[in-house]
Scaffold this active site. Structure first.
Site, PDB file in Angstrom:
ATOM      1  N   GLY A  14       0.854  -1.188   0.000  1.00 26.63           N
ATOM      2  CA  GLY A  14       0.000   0.000   0.000  1.00 26.63           C
ATOM      3  C   GLY A  14       0.888   1.236   0.000  1.00 26.63           C
ATOM      4  N   ALA A  16       2.202   2.948   2.435  1.00 21.71           N
ATOM      5  CA  ALA A  16       3.346   2.908   3.357  1.00 21.71           C
ATOM      6  C   ALA A  16       4.462   2.041   2.781  1.00 21.71           C
ATOM      7  CB  ALA A  16       2.903   2.369   4.722  1.00 21.71           C
ATOM      8  N   ALA A  44      -5.677   2.533  -2.061  1.00 22.01           N
ATOM      9  CA  ALA A  44      -6.251   2.813  -3.375  1.00 22.01           C
ATOM     10  C   ALA A  44      -7.696   3.293  -3.272  1.00 22.01           C
ATOM     11  CB  ALA A  44      -6.177   1.566  -4.244  1.00 22.01           C
ATOM     12  N   ALA A  46      -8.836   5.412  -0.817  1.00 18.97           N
ATOM     13  CA  ALA A  46      -8.979   6.696  -0.104  1.00 18.97           C
ATOM     14  C   ALA A  46      -9.645   7.705  -1.019  1.00 18.97           C
ATOM     15  CB  ALA A  46      -7.616   7.181   0.352  1.00 18.97           C
ATOM     16  N   GLN A  47     -10.638   8.390  -0.484  1.00 10.60           N
ATOM     17  CA  GLN A  47     -11.398   9.319  -1.329  1.00 10.60           C
ATOM     18  C   GLN A  47     -10.983  10.758  -1.086  1.00 10.60           C
ATOM     19  OE1 GLN A  47     -15.582   8.555  -0.626  1.00 10.60           O
ATOM     20  NE2 GLN A  47     -15.505   6.557  -1.615  1.00 10.60           N
ATOM     21  N   GLY A  48     -10.899  11.129   0.212  1.00  7.46           N
ATOM     22  CA  GLY A  48     -10.716  12.545   0.544  1.00  7.46           C
ATOM     23  C   GLY A  48      -9.374  13.071   0.102  1.00  7.46           C
ATOM     24  N   GLY A  49      -8.293  12.526   0.638  1.00  3.55           N
ATOM     25  CA  GLY A  49      -6.963  12.991   0.269  1.00  3.55           C
ATOM     26  C   GLY A  49      -6.041  13.018   1.461  1.00  3.55           C
ATOM     27  N   GLU A 114     -12.223  19.184   5.853  1.00  3.59           N
ATOM     28  CA  GLU A 114     -12.931  18.016   6.399  1.00  3.59           C
ATOM     29  C   GLU A 114     -13.192  18.243   7.876  1.00  3.59           C
ATOM     30  OE1 GLU A 114     -10.738  14.480   5.343  1.00  3.59           O
ATOM     31  OE2 GLU A 114     -11.726  14.355   3.403  1.00  3.59           O
ATOM     32  N   HIS A 231     -16.749   4.283  10.430  1.00  6.29           N
ATOM     33  CA  HIS A 231     -17.313   5.326   9.567  1.00  6.29           C
ATOM     34  C   HIS A 231     -18.828   5.275   9.728  1.00  6.29           C
ATOM     35  CE1 HIS A 231     -18.273   7.851   6.192  1.00  6.29           C
ATOM     36  NE2 HIS A 231     -17.000   8.125   6.055  1.00  6.29           N
ATOM     37  N   ARG A 277     -17.157  12.375  13.935  1.00  5.25           N
ATOM     38  CA  ARG A 277     -17.420  11.085  13.288  1.00  5.25           C
ATOM     39  C   ARG A 277     -17.849   9.996  14.275  1.00  5.25           C
ATOM     40  NH1 ARG A 277     -13.058   8.782   8.974  1.00  5.25           N
ATOM     41  NH2 ARG A 277     -14.018  10.303   7.602  1.00  5.25           N
ATOM     42  N   HIS A 336     -13.496   1.084   9.905  1.00  2.88           N
ATOM     43  CA  HIS A 336     -12.896   1.898   8.840  1.00  2.88           C
ATOM     44  C   HIS A 336     -11.393   2.090   9.019  1.00  2.88           C
ATOM     45  CE1 HIS A 336     -13.010   4.785   5.616  1.00  2.88           C
ATOM     46  NE2 HIS A 336     -12.592   5.785   6.384  1.00  2.88           N
ATOM     47  N   ARG A 371      -8.642   9.263  15.076  1.00  2.00           N
ATOM     48  CA  ARG A 371      -7.863   9.850  13.980  1.00  2.00           C
ATOM     49  C   ARG A 371      -8.587  11.049  13.381  1.00  2.00           C
ATOM     50  NH1 ARG A 371      -8.195   8.266   7.865  1.00  2.00           N
ATOM     51  NH2 ARG A 371     -10.319   7.894   8.542  1.00  2.00           N
TER      52      ARG A 371
END
Ligand SMILES: Cc1cc2nc3c(=O)[nH]c(=O)nc-3n(C[C@H](O)[C@H](O)[C@H](O)COP(=O)(O)OP(=O)(O)OC[C@H]3O[C@@H](n4cnc5c(N)ncnc54)[C@H](O)[C@@H]3O)c2cc1C
Length: 523
Positions: A14, A16, A44, A46-49, A114, A231, A277, A336, A371
């Site tokens: 991934g 890391a 792969a 991850a949506q937000g950034g 976010e 999530h 969250r 999540h 997190r």
């Protein structure tokens, strides 16, 4: 596999693992991954950034403050400051590897906002495809680096030790046919998270805690394993893994309602649907547990613009027969992200000589009990870089011979029933809301599955589950993502991180099981 001596082995491909391999170049590195590069990695998806203080007016100090506040009293503040300071440099690294981050009309990096960030600081790619773009760029860079050898479709099952030192890894081909033992001077664990220990998760199947288990079995110290982030709005249509209805939908005005159309979060928190969250996850969980159901209603706020503004979510909904333009989306909390993991220091060293860890499998202490959004990709690359720097400082090449034994073994994972049992147990008793009796039940069930496991992969999953459940049992308070209905408040006297070994987790489990049997009245 040839008889090459492995200087450095990285377990996991991934963000890391690949970042660490690239940073170690031109040193010879073997990257071992359970799935082909680009697949089987949360990175792969991850949506937000990535969070980084790169915008005018923002500072690493402000980013660190937000990180520390989110972590509910358990963040290693010095390391969090170091991480946020190094973030802009890592974003520059990504640009050098060719990641096409979105830009403003003036050509500056575009930054999004976010939850719980005090500034706009999320760099992203084409709205919601940051993870895919990053993995494409890193994968291409890795394939163009001759010093990096890829060993795909190999599942690490055990660390090889020589006394207290890790000297390599034993891995099985994904189809279960063969086991190969590889020796190395330095072994880096970058195997991701644990979402698939739960019945409902956003993570890929490879995120099932094997890295955690093999480090623990080798004697490593684990940290903060009870802290699992859920999530709040996975799309609940029976898919495994569950697709995400991203937080941005609520940011754009979509509302959470129950089956009767009531906006239940308004009763729970002053910020309603935009509460933190973990609070929203608990609200959704409670509504479902009470039999009311939970739905994300975007009909009014987004309506016909849905397909264009949220193409990924729209496609997931349509595939499940839901048209979010006209219907509320059924949602449920899903495992999540794991804040806990293998304990590491500022250089990424674990408690075992010869073993480093980076990414979600590691617990550096920068996330504490919760997190901050988009800090996980950041943590992965900051500490992957530190691991590479630490290993690079070690000059002599490997002197450990490779044990090139390739042993045939027949052990297909015929244990899917038990896997389902394990995952259901984790969701039911070690999930969003926990209590003493449920955790004791879980520990008994998990111990039994671990004892009777027919396959190494199931045994490793059960070991990882045990580490999470035991730490959850032992923390007698609610803090961050860890919510105990029998200890509903944080206890200032317990505001410290958890450190435990597998032996200690087993002792906690044995005592919990013993006590739960004693408290059942006879007859
Ligand atoms: C849907 C989704 C959206 C997310 N969005 C964001 C976001 O916007 N921003 C953010 O910061 N974070 C986000 N996260 C979290 C983030 O993606 C992960 O924390 C991060 O990608 C973890 O990176 P990693 O390299 O540690 O693990 P991964 O990317 O999961 O990679 C682990 C690697 O190890 C391999 N592996 C696993 N077990 C073994 C084994 N036994 N042997 C060999 N190989 C093994 C896997 O195949 C994989 O190659 C999101 C996560 C998900 C699931």
């Amino acid at each position: 596999m040839s008889n090459n001596v492995h200087d450095v082995i990285i377990i996991g491909g991934g963000i890391a693992g690949l970042f660490c391999a690239l940073k170690l170049s031109p040193r010879r590195v073997t990257v071992l991954t359970a799935a082909p590069i680009g697949q089987g990695a949360s990175s792969a998806w991850a949506q937000g950034g990535i969070a980084a203080a790169v915008a005018e007016g923002d500072t690493p100090e402000a980013h660190a403050r937000d990180t520390i506040a989110a972590g509910a009293g358990l963040v290693d503040e010095e390391l969090a400051r170091a991480m946020t300071r190094e973030a802009p440099d890592r974003v520059r690294d990504f640009l050098a590897y060719g990641v096409p981050f979105d830009r403003t009309l003036e050509g500056r990096l575009a930054v999004g906002r976010e939850a719980a960030h005090s500034a706009r600081r999320i760099v992203h790619v084409r709205g919601d495809v940051a993870g895919r773009a990053i993995m494409d760029a890193l994968g291409a860079a890795v394939r163009n680096t001759p010093s990096i050898h890829l060993l795909e479709d190999h599942v690490a099952e055990e660390l090889v030790t020589d006394g207290p030192r890790v000297v390599g890894v034993r891995a099985r081909l994904s189809d279960g046919r063969q086991i190969t033992t590889l020796s190395a001077r330095a072994t880096v664990l970058a195997s991701g998270g644990i979402g698939h220990l739960y019945a409902i998760t956003t993570n890929p199947p490879q995120a099932c805690g094997i890295g955690l288990a093999i480090a623990a079995r080798a004697g490593a110290v684990l940290a903060d394993t009870e802290f699992v982030q859920f999530h709040p709005t996975a799309i609940a249509v029976g898919c495994d893994p569950a697709p995400l209805a991203s937080e941005a939908l609520r940011g754009e005005g979509a509302i959470l309602v129950n089956g009767a159309g009531e906006q239940f979060m308004l009763k729970v928190h002053p910020d309603g649907d935009m509460a933190p969250r973990d609070v929203v996850a608990r609200g959704v969980f409670a509504e479902i547990a009470a039999g009311h159901g939970a739905f994300l209603d975007a009909r009014t706020a987004i309506g016909p613009e849905f397909p264009e503004r949220f193409p990924t979510v729209y496609a997931s909904c349509l595939a499940a027969g839901i048209d979010p333009v006209r219907m509320p989306i059924p949602v449920a909390p899903a495992a999540h992200y794991h804040m806990g993991g293998v304990q590491t220091d500022a250089r990424g060293r674990t408690s075992l000589a010869g073993l480093w860890a980076a990414g979600e499998v590691a617990s550096t202490g920068v996330h504490g009990a919760n997190r901050l959004a988009s800090n996980s990709l950041l943590e992965a690359v900051v500490f992957a870089t530190r691991v590479a720097e630490d290993i690079s400082g070690m000059t002599s090449p490997s002197t450990f011979p490779q044990r090139a034994s390739t042993e045939p073994r027949s052990s297909p994972d015929a244990a899917s029933l038990s896997v389902r049992d394990l995952r259901t147990t984790m969701s039911r008793h070690v999930g969003v809301i926990r209590n003493r009796d449920g955790l004791a039940t879980a520990l008994e069930r998990i111990s039994c599955i671990e004892r009777e496991a027919k396959s190494t992969s199931l045994r490793n999953m059960a070991t990882a589950a045990l580490l999470v459940a035991a730490a959850a049992f032992a923390r007698h308070e609610s803090r961050g993502a860890h919510e105990r209905s029998d200890y509903p408040r944080p206890d200032p006297a317990l505001a410290r991180r958890t450190f435990l070994t597998l032996a200690e987790a087993r002792t906690i489990a044995a005592e919990a099981i013993h006590d739960s049997h004693r408290s059942i009245p006879a007859g």
